[in-house]
Write a protein that holds these residues in place. Structure first.
Motif: not given
Length: 549
Positions: A319-338
């Motif tokens: 249910q609703n929680s007061d917790a939050s966490l840090h997130a970083r989102i990185i765009v990589v066109d090909d996740p299987n790339s080097m």
């Protein structure tokens, strides 16, 4: 719809699974195909639960005459999970699984965990060394009932499974059960045909942007949102991670769960957060240039770091929680790339800091080290380089286990087996403060460690290796056995190093206690799985009283 899906499942089982199954023991005749389909369902269930490939899942099959109700056995060494399956194919699309079969399955599981090898067929007995090894090491037992029909399991079946699981979960969620029916089988084949591309709408607060060399965004995400992600997508979220969610029994995940429950508003400060790789990301126009809140549409989502945090939130936050966490989102066109692989590898390569490290803040540890050093004994309480001469020295964990086993507090003995980290989770409170304090004698500590080593050696060489119960005591009940041997010796000797305790005295105390504990187990808990039993304070206290201590 159910009839169509039933037919599609049948076709896929015959096409993709049955060719990998050994059916040479199945009599040729009208029921041969149905029997193969039942085995195929068991294999797919192992594939779903254990997340292994179909050929390996087929190798787990033990179905046949005298299988004692168990159709597949698979042990996942990476997670310590033993998967036990009973399966049934029916040509009726609306069928369920019968109560008698499940009751037989439960009895088979009870026999398996009680090491009753002779009650099983040759397929199981051939694998017994592997099974016995799994029983000595496992962290979780997953019972699975699987069938091809669309109906729910009968109430009697559900009650039987629930009651058995509850009877085994003395101190933790060691046992659980799952149902794989037509719905789960159909979803499996759908996903196999087209692995799901996960799309998420991610709401970040107080976010920042990175434009080059890769586009990225970072900020705070609500634990409530993360829980919804996990409930919808499960472990598919971690497709690009180096491991899946390990469950709530691990020490780290248990600590995460505790913070979520007891201190959610500070969760952001305590947790490292997560790293997400996406193939595409687009910010919604809402909010404009205001960085206080941003909503991002993300395609091709995979969480490459933070699987344990996300899984724990998914299992704990409903249910609703007061917790939050840090997130970083990185765009990589090909996740299987080097670059995608490098991000995954780097974000999962870090030095772990846990409660074990904080004992270095206790001044008593340095006092003990210095006192022992003067006596020519090495003692290392900081994690790092191991002692060069272990024969005349020891490390912190060995020391605290010896103190716990020598204590009069059965909960400490149980912790030393079930959750050693619980002995030092908080260095300002018991159990740690009861074991290590200004009155802790360095001389007694070294004497106990030395005595425990001698007892371990006697136990190793002087128990009946042909007795499943004796082996179970030595493996699962080693801390409880140590406690009992120490208490028997304490009736005649001081354990602080002043009294010389002979090898004969240790041998007598050890063999006497193994015999008495075995008698107590046969009388009080003849069908219990010993791993959770020796972590149960009440049961250990009862056994201790029965052996005369």
């Amino acid at each position: 719809m159910a009839e169509l899906q039933h037919a599609q499942i049948r076709a896929k089982l015959l096409e993709q699974v049955v060719p990998h199954i050994d059916g040479t023991d199945i009599p040729v005749g009208p029921g041969q195909t149905d029997h193969l389909l039942s085995r195929a369902i068991a294999a797919v269930s192992v594939r779903i639960i254990g997340q292994i490939e179909i050929p390996l899942a087929c190798d787990s099959l033990v179905d046949g005459a005298q299988d004692n109700g168990i159709d597949a056995i698979y042990y996942d060494t990476s997670t310590g999970t033993l998967i036990l399956v009973q399966s049934k194919w029916s040509n009726t699309h609306s069928s369920s699984i019968d109560s008698a079969g499940v009751l037989k399955f439960i009895q088979g599981v009870r026999d398996l965990i009680s090491n009753k090898r002779l009650r099983f067929n040759t397929k199981v007995q051939t694998r017994w060394p592997e099974i016995e090894d799994a029983l000595m090491r496992l962290a979780h037992v997953r019972l699975v009932v699987a069938y091809s029909g669309s109906s729910n399991i009968h109430r009697d079946v559900e009650f039987g499974l629930r009651d058995f699981v509850s009877s085994q979960n003395d101190t933790s969620e060691l046992f659980s059960y799952a149902v794989v029916s037509q719905k789960q089988l159909f979803q499996y084949f759908v996903h196999e045909a087209a692995p799901p591309q996960i799309k998420l709408t991610i709401r970040l607060s107080h976010y920042g942007l990175v434009e080059a060399p890769l586009q990225a965004v970072y900020g705070q995400v609500s634990a409530t949102d993360v829980s919804e992600w996990y409930r919808e997508h499960g472990n598919n979220l971690f497709a690009g991670n180096i491991r899946n969610f390990l469950g709530l029994r691990s020490e780290v995940n248990a600590a995460i769960q505790k913070t979520l429950a007891e201190n959610p508003s500070n969760f952001w400060y305590f947790n490292n957060g997560m790293t997400i790789i996406v193939e595409k990301m687009k910010k919604q126009a809402i909010g404009g240039a205001d960085r206080s809140v941003g909503i991002f549409e993300c395609d091709g989502v995979t969480i490459v770091n933070g699987a344990q945090t996300v899984g724990t939130i998914g299992r704990s936050v409903s249910q609703n929680s007061d917790a939050s966490l840090h997130a970083r989102i990185i765009v990589v066109d090909d996740p299987n790339s080097m670059i995608g692989q490098q991000i995954t590898r780097a974000s999962n390569t870090q030095n772990k800091i846990d409660s074990r490290n904080f004992v270095a803040l206790d001044a008593n540890q340095e006092r003990i080290r210095m006192e022992l050093l003067i006596s020519g004994v090495g003692y290392e309480y900081r994690e790092g380089e191991p002692l060069t001469e272990i024969a005349n020295g020891f490390e912190f964990v060995e020391g605290i286990i010896a103190l716990a086993c020598a204590s009069n507090e059965m909960s400490y003995v149980a912790l030393s087996k079930g959750y050693v980290g619980g002995l030092y989770a908080d260095i300002g409170a018991p159990p740690y403060r009861s074991l290590f304090n200004s009155g802790t004698s360095s001389k007694r500590l070294w004497a106990l460690v030395s005595l425990c080593r001698r007892i371990d050696l006697v136990v190793k060489n002087n128990h009946d290796k042909n007795s499943p119960i004796a082996r179970g005591i030595v493996v699962h009940g080693n801390r409880f056995l140590m406690h009992c041997v120490l208490k028997r010796l304490e009736q005649s000797y001081a354990l602080d190093g002043d009294d010389l305790i002979s090898d004969d005295a240790i041998l007598e105390a050890t063999t006497f206690m193994i015999s008495r504990i075995e008698e107590a187990l046969q009388a009080e808990f003849p069908d219990s799985y010993l791993a959770p039993l020796f972590k149960n304070v009440t049961k250990c206290t009862l056994i201790k009283a029965r052996v005369g201590l």
